[in-house]
Scaffold this motif. Structure first.
Motif, mmCIF file in Angstrom:
data_model
loop_
_atom_site.group_PDB
_atom_site.id
_atom_site.type_symbol
_atom_site.label_atom_id
_atom_site.label_comp_id
_atom_site.label_asym_id
_atom_site.label_seq_id
_atom_site.Cartn_x
_atom_site.Cartn_y
_atom_site.Cartn_z
ATOM 1 N N SER A 79 0.940 -1.038 -0.005
ATOM 2 C CA SER A 79 0.218 0.066 -0.085
ATOM 3 C C SER A 79 0.866 1.090 0.071
ATOM 4 C CB SER A 79 -0.798 0.259 1.414
ATOM 5 O OG SER A 79 -0.287 0.049 2.451
ATOM 6 N N THR A 80 1.960 1.417 0.522
ATOM 7 C CA THR A 80 2.809 2.500 0.763
ATOM 8 C C THR A 80 3.439 2.554 -0.377
ATOM 9 O OG1 THR A 80 3.287 1.786 3.076
ATOM 10 C CG2 THR A 80 4.885 3.330 1.916
ATOM 11 N N PHE A 81 3.906 1.567 -1.337
ATOM 12 C CA PHE A 81 4.346 1.744 -2.762
ATOM 13 C C PHE A 81 3.310 2.330 -3.529
ATOM 14 C CE2 PHE A 81 6.091 0.366 -6.811
ATOM 15 C CZ PHE A 81 4.941 -0.209 -7.400
ATOM 16 N N GLU A 82 2.298 1.697 -3.496
ATOM 17 C CA GLU A 82 1.122 2.317 -4.568
ATOM 18 C C GLU A 82 0.777 3.736 -3.998
ATOM 19 O OE1 GLU A 82 0.584 -1.056 -6.828
ATOM 20 O OE2 GLU A 82 0.016 1.200 -6.892
ATOM 21 N N TYR A 83 0.644 3.947 -2.844
ATOM 22 C CA TYR A 83 0.286 5.576 -2.409
ATOM 23 C C TYR A 83 1.603 6.489 -2.915
ATOM 24 C CZ TYR A 83 -1.196 9.621 -0.114
ATOM 25 O OH TYR A 83 -1.622 10.863 0.427
ATOM 26 N N GLU A 84 2.864 5.934 -2.588
ATOM 27 C CA GLU A 84 3.775 6.900 -3.051
ATOM 28 C C GLU A 84 3.867 7.139 -4.425
ATOM 29 O OE1 GLU A 84 6.625 6.023 0.823
ATOM 30 O OE2 GLU A 84 7.025 4.908 -1.016
ATOM 31 N N THR A 85 3.664 6.022 -5.087
ATOM 32 C CA THR A 85 3.667 6.113 -6.911
ATOM 33 C C THR A 85 2.634 6.936 -7.369
ATOM 34 O OG1 THR A 85 4.723 3.828 -6.754
ATOM 35 C CG2 THR A 85 3.484 4.560 -8.845
ATOM 36 N N PHE A 86 1.412 6.984 -6.593
ATOM 37 C CA PHE A 86 0.546 7.641 -6.935
ATOM 38 C C PHE A 86 0.852 9.139 -6.657
ATOM 39 C CE2 PHE A 86 -4.002 9.577 -7.330
ATOM 40 C CZ PHE A 86 -4.070 10.524 -6.301
ATOM 41 N N GLN A 87 1.352 9.381 -5.533
ATOM 42 C CA GLN A 87 1.879 10.916 -5.340
ATOM 43 C C GLN A 87 2.971 11.399 -6.460
ATOM 44 O OE1 GLN A 87 0.588 12.964 -3.317
ATOM 45 N NE2 GLN A 87 -0.603 11.578 -2.141
ATOM 46 N N LEU A 88 3.565 10.320 -7.012
ATOM 47 C CA LEU A 88 4.513 10.852 -7.958
ATOM 48 C C LEU A 88 3.863 11.281 -9.265
ATOM 49 C CD1 LEU A 88 7.369 8.206 -7.460
ATOM 50 C CD2 LEU A 88 7.420 10.854 -6.981
ATOM 51 N N VAL A 89 2.794 10.446 -9.590
ATOM 52 C CA VAL A 89 1.893 10.672 -10.676
ATOM 53 C C VAL A 89 1.168 12.003 -10.530
ATOM 54 C CG1 VAL A 89 -0.001 9.832 -11.865
ATOM 55 C CG2 VAL A 89 1.564 8.387 -11.330
ATOM 56 N N ALA A 90 0.712 12.274 -9.236
ATOM 57 C CA ALA A 90 0.034 13.494 -8.950
ATOM 58 C C ALA A 90 0.787 14.872 -9.081
ATOM 59 C CB ALA A 90 -0.489 13.380 -7.612
ATOM 60 N N GLN A 91 2.129 14.560 -8.873
ATOM 61 C CA GLN A 91 3.247 15.518 -8.870
ATOM 62 C C GLN A 91 3.582 15.723 -10.223
ATOM 63 O OE1 GLN A 91 5.992 14.554 -6.199
ATOM 64 N NE2 GLN A 91 4.658 14.468 -4.266
ATOM 65 N N GLY A 92 3.210 14.892 -11.184
ATOM 66 C CA GLY A 92 3.781 15.004 -12.713
ATOM 67 C C GLY A 92 5.027 14.566 -12.905
ATOM 68 N N ALA A 93 5.410 13.467 -12.032
ATOM 69 C CA ALA A 93 6.737 12.941 -12.228
ATOM 70 C C ALA A 93 6.639 11.490 -12.832
ATOM 71 C CB ALA A 93 7.480 12.697 -10.763
ATOM 72 N N LEU A 94 6.099 11.623 -13.984
ATOM 73 C CA LEU A 94 5.638 10.455 -14.396
ATOM 74 C C LEU A 94 6.944 9.136 -14.808
ATOM 75 C CD1 LEU A 94 2.978 11.384 -16.891
ATOM 76 C CD2 LEU A 94 2.931 10.562 -14.888
ATOM 77 N N LEU A 95 7.805 9.669 -14.946
ATOM 78 C CA LEU A 95 9.220 8.956 -15.372
ATOM 79 C C LEU A 95 9.637 8.342 -13.949
ATOM 80 C CD1 LEU A 95 11.215 8.154 -17.341
ATOM 81 C CD2 LEU A 95 12.577 10.099 -17.010
ATOM 82 N N ARG A 96 9.586 9.196 -12.845
ATOM 83 C CA ARG A 96 10.010 8.695 -11.430
ATOM 84 C C ARG A 96 8.840 7.647 -10.934
ATOM 85 N NH1 ARG A 96 10.861 12.881 -7.332
ATOM 86 N NH2 ARG A 96 9.665 14.221 -8.894
ATOM 87 N N ALA A 97 7.661 7.644 -11.378
ATOM 88 C CA ALA A 97 6.765 6.864 -11.114
ATOM 89 C C ALA A 97 6.786 5.831 -11.982
ATOM 90 C CB ALA A 97 5.118 7.638 -11.310
ATOM 91 N N GLY A 98 7.117 5.778 -13.064
ATOM 92 C CA GLY A 98 7.296 4.274 -13.872
ATOM 93 C C GLY A 98 8.532 3.582 -13.618
ATOM 94 N N ALA A 99 9.581 4.452 -13.143
ATOM 95 C CA ALA A 99 10.739 3.773 -12.763
ATOM 96 C C ALA A 99 10.318 3.157 -11.296
ATOM 97 C CB ALA A 99 11.882 4.707 -12.612
ATOM 98 N N ASN A 100 9.637 3.649 -10.559
ATOM 99 C CA ASN A 100 9.121 2.894 -9.304
ATOM 100 C C ASN A 100 8.533 1.835 -9.558
ATOM 101 O OD1 ASN A 100 9.125 2.985 -6.240
ATOM 102 N ND2 ASN A 100 7.160 3.583 -6.379
#
Length: 128
Positions: A79-100
């Motif tokens: 759940s932490t992984f998913e939520y943190e990835t969601f936060q990256l996407v929400a911040q527009g950090a799609l590359l970092r979200a994809g890498a995560n």
């Protein structure tokens, strides 16, 4: 006191995980990891719900430690992984979200595989 609060949440979360996992295995069998799947998905829901409510209502840090860190942390870390990835996407950090996502899934799978191989070698006496 903070460690006690986290520990209490962790104690409850770990036990709930055990109960839910056992229940799922009895209900649906073990051909697919239904328990882990259910735990991960419900944990994601709980963390998303709690984190959002915490921001809206400014709950005390003790609640965050009890629920988000302790309970959900012991219940599932997915759940932490998913939520943190969601936060990256929400911040527009799609590359970092994809890498995560890619890194966590691929490297996590590789780590699990290597752990299994290592355990098999140890139990066969090759690394003991």
């Amino acid at each position: 006191m903070k460690y006690l609060v986290v520990g209490l949440g962790g104690f409850i979360g770990a036990n709930v995980r055990y109960i839910v996992g056992g229940w799922a295995a009895q209900k649906w069998g073990t051909a697919f990891p239904y328990g882990t799947f259910l735990i991960n998905i419900t944990g994601c829901f709980i963390l998303g719900l709690f984190a959002t409510l915490t921001l809206q209502y400014a709950w005390s840090d003790e609640w965050r430690l009890l629920i988000a860190v302790g309970f959900v942390g012991a219940y599932t870390t997915f759940s932490t992984f998913e939520y943190e990835t969601f936060q990256l996407v929400a911040q527009g950090a799609l590359l970092r979200a994809g890498a995560n996502i890619l890194g966590s899934v691929v490297l996590g799978f590789l780590a699990a595989y290597l752990g299994v191989l290592t355990a098999r070698l140890i139990t066969r006496g090759h690394l003991a």
